[in-house]
Motif scaffolding. Sequence first.
Motif, mmCIF file in Angstrom:
data_model
loop_
_atom_site.group_PDB
_atom_site.id
_atom_site.type_symbol
_atom_site.label_atom_id
_atom_site.label_comp_id
_atom_site.label_asym_id
_atom_site.label_seq_id
_atom_site.Cartn_x
_atom_site.Cartn_y
_atom_site.Cartn_z
ATOM 1 N N VAL A 61 0.835 -1.208 0.000
ATOM 2 C CA VAL A 61 0.000 0.000 0.000
ATOM 3 C C VAL A 61 0.868 1.256 0.000
ATOM 4 N N ILE A 62 2.027 1.178 0.649
ATOM 5 C CA ILE A 62 2.889 2.350 0.693
ATOM 6 C C ILE A 62 3.704 2.488 -0.593
ATOM 7 N N VAL A 63 4.214 1.346 -1.088
ATOM 8 C CA VAL A 63 5.114 1.383 -2.251
ATOM 9 C C VAL A 63 4.377 1.859 -3.494
ATOM 10 N N MET A 64 3.197 1.282 -3.730
ATOM 11 C CA MET A 64 2.582 1.462 -5.041
ATOM 12 C C MET A 64 2.328 2.920 -5.420
ATOM 13 N N PRO A 65 1.595 3.694 -4.602
ATOM 14 C CA PRO A 65 1.353 5.079 -5.027
ATOM 15 C C PRO A 65 2.655 5.853 -5.217
ATOM 16 N N ILE A 66 3.594 5.694 -4.258
ATOM 17 C CA ILE A 66 4.840 6.467 -4.339
ATOM 18 C C ILE A 66 5.586 6.135 -5.618
ATOM 19 N N SER A 67 5.746 4.816 -5.863
ATOM 20 C CA SER A 67 6.591 4.453 -7.000
ATOM 21 C C SER A 67 5.907 4.795 -8.322
ATOM 22 N N LEU A 68 4.582 4.650 -8.380
ATOM 23 C CA LEU A 68 3.898 4.993 -9.632
ATOM 24 C C LEU A 68 4.036 6.486 -9.917
ATOM 25 N N VAL A 69 3.817 7.304 -8.879
ATOM 26 C CA VAL A 69 3.903 8.746 -9.089
ATOM 27 C C VAL A 69 5.323 9.144 -9.471
ATOM 28 N N LEU A 70 6.311 8.647 -8.712
ATOM 29 C CA LEU A 70 7.697 9.000 -9.026
ATOM 30 C C LEU A 70 8.084 8.504 -10.418
ATOM 31 N N GLY A 71 7.614 7.307 -10.776
ATOM 32 C CA GLY A 71 7.917 6.767 -12.096
ATOM 33 C C GLY A 71 7.337 7.632 -13.194
ATOM 34 N N LEU A 72 6.097 8.110 -12.972
ATOM 35 C CA LEU A 72 5.475 8.982 -13.972
ATOM 36 C C LEU A 72 6.240 10.297 -14.087
ATOM 37 N N ILE A 73 6.647 10.831 -12.938
ATOM 38 C CA ILE A 73 7.409 12.086 -12.966
ATOM 39 C C ILE A 73 8.703 11.880 -13.753
ATOM 40 N N ALA A 74 9.403 10.766 -13.453
ATOM 41 C CA ALA A 74 10.666 10.500 -14.153
ATOM 42 C C ALA A 74 10.412 10.342 -15.651
ATOM 43 N N GLY A 75 9.343 9.615 -15.989
ATOM 44 C CA GLY A 75 9.063 9.354 -17.401
ATOM 45 C C GLY A 75 8.702 10.621 -18.162
ATOM 46 N N LEU A 76 7.986 11.535 -17.498
ATOM 47 C CA LEU A 76 7.586 12.771 -18.169
ATOM 48 C C LEU A 76 8.764 13.719 -18.358
ATOM 49 N N ASN A 77 9.785 13.564 -17.504
ATOM 50 C CA ASN A 77 10.944 14.436 -17.602
ATOM 51 C C ASN A 77 12.144 13.681 -18.155
ATOM 52 N N GLU A 78 11.909 12.825 -19.126
ATOM 53 C CA GLU A 78 12.965 11.947 -19.615
ATOM 54 C C GLU A 78 14.225 12.730 -19.969
ATOM 55 N N GLY A 79 15.349 12.259 -19.422
ATOM 56 C CA GLY A 79 16.631 12.866 -19.760
ATOM 57 C C GLY A 79 16.986 14.079 -18.940
ATOM 58 N N THR A 108 7.532 1.813 -14.515
ATOM 59 C CA THR A 108 6.584 2.881 -14.824
ATOM 60 C C THR A 108 7.239 3.942 -15.702
ATOM 61 N N ARG A 109 8.482 4.264 -15.366
ATOM 62 C CA ARG A 109 9.197 5.272 -16.143
ATOM 63 C C ARG A 109 9.318 4.822 -17.597
ATOM 64 N N ALA A 110 9.785 3.582 -17.795
ATOM 65 C CA ALA A 110 9.983 3.086 -19.160
ATOM 66 C C ALA A 110 8.672 3.113 -19.933
ATOM 67 N N SER A 111 7.601 2.691 -19.260
ATOM 68 C CA SER A 111 6.299 2.628 -19.908
ATOM 69 C C SER A 111 5.815 4.034 -20.282
ATOM 70 N N MET A 112 6.014 4.992 -19.380
ATOM 71 C CA MET A 112 5.587 6.371 -19.631
ATOM 72 C C MET A 112 6.373 6.969 -20.799
ATOM 73 N N VAL A 113 7.683 6.725 -20.812
ATOM 74 C CA VAL A 113 8.525 7.247 -21.890
ATOM 75 C C VAL A 113 8.025 6.719 -23.230
#
Lengths: 435, 333
Positions: free
Chosen positions: A228-246, A321-326
């Motif tokens: 419950v703790i990991v999922m929201p944090i990692s999904l959000v952080l992954g999306l942030i990383a993916g949207l700011n690729e590079g 999540t990052r890879a998928s978002m990218v």
Amino acid sequence: MSKFLVRRIIFLIITLFIVSIIVFAISEIAPGNIAINTLGNTITPEQEASFNAQNGLDQPPVERYLRWMIGSDWQAARLIGRPVERVYDPDNQRLSWWIVGEDGARYQNSTPDGETMYRLVRQPDGTTKEEVMGGDVWKPNEDGLMVYWGIDPGGRAAMWVRGDDLMEWTLTKATWTSIAGAPRSYLPLQKGLLRGDPGVSFQSRRPVAETLIVRVKNTAFLAGLAFVIVMPISLVLGLIAGLNEGKFIDRVLSISSLIFTATPEFTSGVFLILIFSTWLGWFPGAVVATTDTAIFEDPKMLVLPVMTLTLVELGYVLRITRASMVEVMRTNYIRTAVLKGLPRFRIVFKHALRNALMAPITVIILHVNWLVGGIVIVEAIFGFPGLGRYVMEAALFKDVFAVEAAAMLLVLIAVGTQMAADFIYTFINPRIRYA
Amino acid sequence: MAVATPAVRPAPRPSLWTRLAAGLAILTKSKVAMVGLVLVLFWAIVATFADDCIINTGCWADTAKQVSNAFQFKDITETEGADKVFEANPWLARYSPFEQFRGDNLKGPSAKHWLGTDRFGRDLWARLAHGARIILTLAPIGVIIALIVGGTFGLIAGYYGGTVDEIISRVLDSMIAFPQILLYLVIIAALGPSAVNVVLAITIAGAPGIARLVRGLTLDIKTRDYVAAAETRGESPWYIMFVEILPNARGPIIIDAMLRVGYAVFAIGTLGFLGLGLPPPSPDWGSIVSVGRKFIQAGHIWDAMWGSAATAMLVVGLNLMADGLSEEMQRYR
């Protein structure tokens, strides 16, 4: 769809069957002596032989495997000629087996001299009353011996031979005792894994299933909390990383997540203990569970175990999540949306998000297998009374029934989640064809 | 009529060294991989030059004896005083990992003992340096054996197909369904902790994954023309599998193997931590942490801290290397 379902379930059963053979082979046939592990290395060869006979360890592996899977009580009932019944005593957490007599009495047998057979009738208050059985209980078998099949006070089906003067060794709480009037052969009683009885632990003499349920509950609580703790944090952080690729923030997130994931659980656990327990003194560095419910009462103890699991799991989901978002952000329909002049948050939330979360969701479910590995270590570090520590202690003790049951359970969880992942994936992605 | 020989002959195949240098050049392009390389090289150098073992013949004999003992499933401590095994002179390690300094037990870092000492007064830096040697030997050996075993099964399953494939794949799926840690636990608990058994556990845990990868690659390569040509020539299946198919599948296998060395280091550390690694007094990193953990409450954090730091450093280094490398290779594809 139903064809796919049936196919997958058949494969699941085949897989579990092969796994059960592997588990059995590794834990029972491998070198290492169960008798010595259970009784200590000071036992005499006679005591060891007696222990092996009483627990059926001298029988061929195929017979033991079948007993583990489908049980032996039906076999015993045929030999005895009466139905047998299992009684669980919740106060002592012990199992016992009884013959159901014609008069409705539940009894076990013993004989002091191989001539007079007693039946120990179970009384309502749990004690037994000795009654002499007639001399006609002895029946000739195919070898021409006069034998009697019954259940001995240790809860095993046993064959006494008339006139035998055998001794049997048992380890009581204080010392070894040698009892006269021992049966010639034994058949340990068990209901079998397929009928929900994984056997009795050699270590604690308690039924494995009873202990396992408590441990599974604890572990499910720990894993669920971490999840419950990991999922929201990692999904959000992954999306942030993916949207700011590079960009800088992406590089920081990606590399730190790689480092957290790659670090073994025991090292991150030790570092967290050093920081939060030794240095800052905020949380206790170990889980001390005196009762079954202790872990639910003192949530502070759970902080560090959950944090360790979170650190390890976080990175993995974040990267997926990052890879998928990218990937999604590079597709043509997103480009179209950008060219249409839609505001960025609308592109992200309305168009990209759904597709970007598809891969992580299935990966997360598949990841349960890995989470199990992490949980064993985390439970070992913090002394958490869960399934992982149970497996570990059982494996170290060579408590075969406990290891086998826990292993089968873990594999069932792993394979089951794999199947669930397949179904969910076909559900959320209608383009998938059922193979 | 003579056929004109082509004027331009095909360029000779680049030598092994040029190709190796090209491979390393990819590595140097990725900053992440370079950081990883530095972390790993640090421990590789420390492990190699911990003592003068590479020029000391007496040490070779000892190592050979240890290896042969290990293969006869003998405990080092039973056959010989374990502290006598290393008669080499320490170089980078500064001390022998087994030397006990009287009165110096459970000390923090100082000029004499850079990282401090453990409960027996043994120098922690010396133990970490020699522990690196163990972990950096066992992990690659385990992965190589897993590659041989898993690769063979994968080739057979992929090349023959049909029932053979079905049976091998079922067994592989069942083994992969096992949580790895459980496999390690059950194997080591059944066979007992020793160097050979650790390698064996890594092999058994790693081989199914490799086999599955190789099987997939084989299924693809099997359909190529050069395999059909070899079949027409009447080559034996083994020749086709190992000479035609395997070399053409090497790229993904190498990347996978590098990642697996990282997992193996991870696994050896974890096994040591659970008390299933090398028996004491071996300077096993995991067991340094697990023993040191008991002294954290008493205020002596150094064993646990340095042991964890060393393990984390090596594993992270290997992962950064593999990650950077696969990223660079994807860019070229």
